[in-house]
Design a protein around this motif. Structure first.
Motif, PDB file in Angstrom:
ATOM      1  N   ILE A  60      -3.761   5.553  -2.598  1.00 54.15           N
ATOM      2  CA  ILE A  60      -4.621   4.524  -2.006  1.00 54.15           C
ATOM      3  C   ILE A  60      -5.224   5.047  -0.703  1.00 54.15           C
ATOM      4  CG2 ILE A  60      -4.648   2.221  -0.975  1.00 54.15           C
ATOM      5  CD1 ILE A  60      -2.501   1.415  -2.954  1.00 54.15           C
ATOM      6  N   ARG A 119      -6.397   0.333   1.644  1.00 55.20           N
ATOM      7  CA  ARG A 119      -5.273  -0.344   2.325  1.00 55.20           C
ATOM      8  C   ARG A 119      -5.781  -1.525   3.148  1.00 55.20           C
ATOM      9  NH1 ARG A 119      -3.195   4.814   2.171  1.00 55.20           N
ATOM     10  NH2 ARG A 119      -1.045   4.923   1.467  1.00 55.20           N
ATOM     11  N   ALA A 135       0.830  -1.217   0.000  1.00 53.03           N
ATOM     12  CA  ALA A 135       0.000   0.000   0.000  1.00 53.03           C
ATOM     13  C   ALA A 135       0.857   1.257   0.000  1.00 53.03           C
ATOM     14  CB  ALA A 135      -0.944  -0.023   1.186  1.00 53.03           C
TER      15      ALA A 135
END
Length: 136
Positions: free
Chosen positions: A65, A70, A60
């Protein structure tokens, strides 16, 4: 066009375990090992294929993101449903025995598939599915 696969990315959540698996169990060479802000990107590949590499990356690390994404990535990795790679060998049985003896998590023993390939499957330490097909 003249295209080749140069790099592919697989997530890893334990760099030392990933390194041990890909280097010591699969026999890949380490081509790069880069740390940044407590994370590691490790590039490995087959010794006889210098132009093809796998980058083992923090799952991640992308700043785009979200926290929800995540969490989803972590959950999918834990289930072994986030990432996969297919590899090939001329000696499927020997490769299977070596990986099994090295402690790799077996998902499927060598099997003749109805779609025309013979293969086996393992999971790496991060849960990524590795299918190994027999070259014929």
């Amino acid at each position: 066009m003249d295209l080749t696969i140069h790099q592919t990315y697989l997530p890893q959540n334990d760099p030392d375990a990933a390194l041990a698996f890909y280097r010591d169990t699969l026999g890949f060479e380490v081509r790069n090992d880069v740390g940044f802000k407590g994370m590691r990107w490790i590039t490995v590949g087959p010794p006889d294929q210098p132009g093809t590499s796998i980058v083992l990356h923090p799952p991640a690390a992308d700043p785009g993101i979200t926290e929800d994404e995540r969490r989803t990535i972590v959950e999918m990795m834990a289930k072994g449903t986030f990432a996969a790679i297919n590899m090939a060998t001329k000696d499927l049985d020997g490769t299977f025995e070596r990986l099994q003896a090295g402690g790799a998590e077996v998902v499927q023993e060598p099997t003749e598939q109805p779609y025309g390939v013979r293969d086996c499957a393992f999971r790496d330490p991060a849960g990524n599915l590795i299918r190994i097909q027999e070259l014929r």
